[in-house]
Scaffold this active site. Sequence first.
Site, PDB file in Angstrom:
ATOM      1  N   ASN A   1       4.862   5.220  -1.812  1.00  0.00           N
ATOM      2  CA  ASN A   1       3.495   5.263  -2.208  1.00  0.00           C
ATOM      3  C   ASN A   1       3.272   4.974  -3.680  1.00  0.00           C
ATOM      4  O   ASN A   1       3.999   5.423  -4.491  1.00  0.00           O
ATOM      5  CB  ASN A   1       2.842   6.781  -2.145  1.00  0.00           C
ATOM      6  CG  ASN A   1       2.790   7.378  -0.795  1.00  0.00           C
ATOM      7  OD1 ASN A   1       2.965   6.478   0.010  1.00  0.00           O
ATOM      8  ND2 ASN A   1       1.916   8.395  -0.708  1.00  0.00           N
TER       9      ASN A   1
ATOM     10  N   HIS B   1       3.399  12.477  -9.713  1.00  0.00           N
ATOM     11  CA  HIS B   1       2.230  11.534  -9.778  1.00  0.00           C
ATOM     12  C   HIS B   1       2.131  10.990 -10.936  1.00  0.00           C
ATOM     13  O   HIS B   1       2.348  11.719 -11.963  1.00  0.00           O
ATOM     14  CB  HIS B   1       1.064  11.891  -9.192  1.00  0.00           C
ATOM     15  CG  HIS B   1       1.235  12.225  -7.580  1.00  0.00           C
ATOM     16  ND1 HIS B   1       1.518  13.295  -6.987  1.00  0.00           N
ATOM     17  CD2 HIS B   1       1.047  11.408  -6.507  1.00  0.00           C
ATOM     18  CE1 HIS B   1       1.694  13.131  -5.636  1.00  0.00           C
ATOM     19  NE2 HIS B   1       1.203  11.856  -5.379  1.00  0.00           N
ATOM     20  N   GLY B   2       1.417   9.627 -11.308  1.00  0.00           N
ATOM     21  CA  GLY B   2       1.038   9.320 -12.397  1.00  0.00           C
ATOM     22  C   GLY B   2       2.042   8.540 -13.378  1.00  0.00           C
ATOM     23  O   GLY B   2       2.893   8.103 -13.140  1.00  0.00           O
TER      24      GLY B   2
ATOM     25  N   ASP C   1       0.326   3.991  -6.495  1.00  0.00           N
ATOM     26  CA  ASP C   1      -0.994   3.497  -7.043  1.00  0.00           C
ATOM     27  C   ASP C   1      -1.156   3.146  -8.624  1.00  0.00           C
ATOM     28  O   ASP C   1      -1.720   2.469  -8.906  1.00  0.00           O
ATOM     29  CB  ASP C   1      -1.653   5.193  -6.684  1.00  0.00           C
ATOM     30  CG  ASP C   1      -3.178   4.948  -7.005  1.00  0.00           C
ATOM     31  OD1 ASP C   1      -3.958   3.895  -6.995  1.00  0.00           O
ATOM     32  OD2 ASP C   1      -3.878   6.059  -7.162  1.00  0.00           O
ATOM     33  N   THR C   2      -0.486   4.371  -9.129  1.00  0.00           N
ATOM     34  CA  THR C   2      -0.525   4.242 -10.938  1.00  0.00           C
ATOM     35  C   THR C   2      -0.276   2.748 -11.415  1.00  0.00           C
ATOM     36  O   THR C   2      -1.146   2.313 -12.218  1.00  0.00           O
ATOM     37  CB  THR C   2       0.505   5.100 -11.462  1.00  0.00           C
ATOM     38  OG1 THR C   2       0.006   6.430 -11.257  1.00  0.00           O
ATOM     39  CG2 THR C   2       0.502   5.085 -13.003  1.00  0.00           C
TER      40      THR C   2
ATOM     41  N   ASP D   1      -4.511   9.770   2.438  1.00  0.00           N
ATOM     42  CA  ASP D   1      -3.588  10.029   1.432  1.00  0.00           C
ATOM     43  C   ASP D   1      -4.134  11.480   1.158  1.00  0.00           C
ATOM     44  O   ASP D   1      -5.156  11.620   0.624  1.00  0.00           O
ATOM     45  CB  ASP D   1      -3.577   9.065   0.273  1.00  0.00           C
ATOM     46  CG  ASP D   1      -2.452   9.438  -0.628  1.00  0.00           C
ATOM     47  OD1 ASP D   1      -1.288   9.758  -0.298  1.00  0.00           O
ATOM     48  OD2 ASP D   1      -2.741   9.028  -1.773  1.00  0.00           O
ATOM     49  N   HIS D   2      -3.050  12.279   0.869  1.00  0.00           N
ATOM     50  CA  HIS D   2      -3.147  14.001   0.287  1.00  0.00           C
ATOM     51  C   HIS D   2      -4.677  14.513   1.150  1.00  0.00           C
ATOM     52  O   HIS D   2      -5.247  15.004   0.443  1.00  0.00           O
ATOM     53  CB  HIS D   2      -3.605  13.706  -0.749  1.00  0.00           C
ATOM     54  CG  HIS D   2      -2.147  13.627  -1.763  1.00  0.00           C
ATOM     55  ND1 HIS D   2      -1.061  14.322  -1.708  1.00  0.00           N
ATOM     56  CD2 HIS D   2      -1.526  12.448  -2.346  1.00  0.00           C
ATOM     57  CE1 HIS D   2      -0.126  13.918  -2.381  1.00  0.00           C
ATOM     58  NE2 HIS D   2      -0.471  12.409  -2.685  1.00  0.00           N
TER      59      HIS D   2
HETATM   60  P1  13P Z   1       1.667   7.141  -8.222  1.00  0.00           P
HETATM   61  O1  13P Z   1       0.141   7.014  -8.654  1.00  0.00           O
HETATM   62  O2  13P Z   1       2.722   7.818  -9.157  1.00  0.00           O
HETATM   63  O3  13P Z   1       2.284   5.593  -7.981  1.00  0.00           O
HETATM   64  O4  13P Z   1       1.579   7.855  -6.790  1.00  0.00           O
HETATM   65  C1  13P Z   1       1.287   7.430  -5.787  1.00  0.00           C
HETATM   66  C2  13P Z   1       0.994   8.368  -4.507  1.00  0.00           C
HETATM   67  O5  13P Z   1       1.737   8.895  -4.468  1.00  0.00           O
HETATM   68  C3  13P Z   1      -0.217   8.416  -4.001  1.00  0.00           C
HETATM   69  O6  13P Z   1      -0.142   9.163  -2.751  1.00  0.00           O
HETATM   70  O1  G3H Z   2      -1.535  10.577  -5.117  1.00  0.00           O
HETATM   71  C1  G3H Z   2      -2.620  10.406  -5.289  1.00  0.00           C
HETATM   72  C2  G3H Z   2      -3.290   9.036  -5.589  1.00  0.00           C
HETATM   73  O2  G3H Z   2      -2.751   8.361  -6.734  1.00  0.00           O
HETATM   74  C3  G3H Z   2      -4.560   8.623  -5.474  1.00  0.00           C
HETATM   75  O3  G3H Z   2      -5.448   9.104  -6.565  1.00  0.00           O
HETATM   76  O4  G3H Z   2      -6.922  11.066  -5.719  1.00  0.00           O
HETATM   77  O5  G3H Z   2      -7.188   9.700  -7.973  1.00  0.00           O
HETATM   78  O6  G3H Z   2      -7.482   8.564  -5.610  1.00  0.00           O
HETATM   79  P1  G3H Z   2      -6.627   9.824  -6.491  1.00  0.00           P
HETATM   80 ZN    ZN Z   3       0.732  10.993  -3.603  1.00  0.00          ZN
END
Ligand code: 13P
Ligand code: G3H
Ligand code: ZN
Length: 316
Positions: A254, A179-180, A256-257, A81-82
């Site tokens: 995607n 994000h976030g 994560d948050t 990712d990224h």
């Molecule tokens: P969120 O943390 O906003 O869900 O985004 C996750 C993300 O884009 C990881 O690449």
């Molecule tokens: O988009 C980023 C993801 O939420 C991953 O977050 O770089 O803190 O692991 P991180």
């Molecule tokens: Zn992302």
Amino acid sequence: MIVTTAELFKVAYGKFAIGAYNINNMEQALGLFQGHIAAQAPFIVQISKGARKYAGIPMIEAIIRAAEKMYPEVIFAVHLDHGDEQSCYDCINSGFYSSVMIDASHEPFEKNVEITRRVVEAAHAKGLSVEAEIGQLGGVEEDVKVDEKNAHLTDPHEAKAFVEQSGCDSLAVAIGTSHGAYKFKGQQSLHFEVIEAIQRLLPGFPLVMHGSSSVPQEEVLRINAAGGQLDPSARGVDENELLRAAALGVTKINIDTDGRLVWTRVHREFFRDTPKEFDFRPVGRIFVSEYAKFIAARSEKLGSAGKLAEVRAAVA
Ligand code: 13P
Ligand code: G3H
Ligand code: ZN
């Protein structure tokens, strides 16, 4: 079973979305795998540069391999990712990943194309696919801070030109998310008109939506009731919009948050309610079970629940 991201996209495109979840530790892995078994859903495990640094590369990869061994019925892909150029090459050469994301979205168009092309060449030579990004999301992306007001939506014509020139296999597009936990002010929705315009120009081409957490209000309130100080105006993507986006070619979503919020709520409530406790396993078990429940419920919203058999037949 680890499969390629391309195989998952082929089954899902236009019908449902594959959830892509970041992991950093064992408890997340247990919840992620158990939740997907409960939902009978295929998924993508994604590892950020931050996760590789936090757990250590051998550790994060070993956690995923161990989960694969413990839950042999699951079908998933492993994705960087990224990534930057170097981390993409590291992952391409490691033999462990199904796909990588090269994120040069902060670069001007031509430079983004140039970097992405180099990564595509290296990845394709080893049978991996590449996700790229154009258009910048708001919020914080790894170490790149994008001011909310500078975040812009992807230009559909630019997206088409970028795909043609870079040779990438999927594209992360800016369609209103960031994000976030603080994505939207008030009642806002995804920019479906932009997704539609991109799909018209790139029919059949998988699009990726980053920053797709829904930031449930109830989760934020519970965290704050247990001592947290999250801004109660935190807003995410309406989970009922996910399938509509999937129908328009958004094939990877995607998240994560939302998982971090589950973790924070479980741990804050646990230690508030049992102040004498210092064994981390009871709370760890609760987190695994709560995260698995969240994953199973989100798979329903992505439309990926119940699709495991179809994917198994397609990859056989
Ligand atoms: P969120 O943390 O906003 O869900 O985004 C996750 C993300 O884009 C990881 O690449
Ligand atoms: O988009 C980023 C993801 O939420 C991953 O977050 O770089 O803190 O692991 P991180
Ligand atoms: Zn992302």
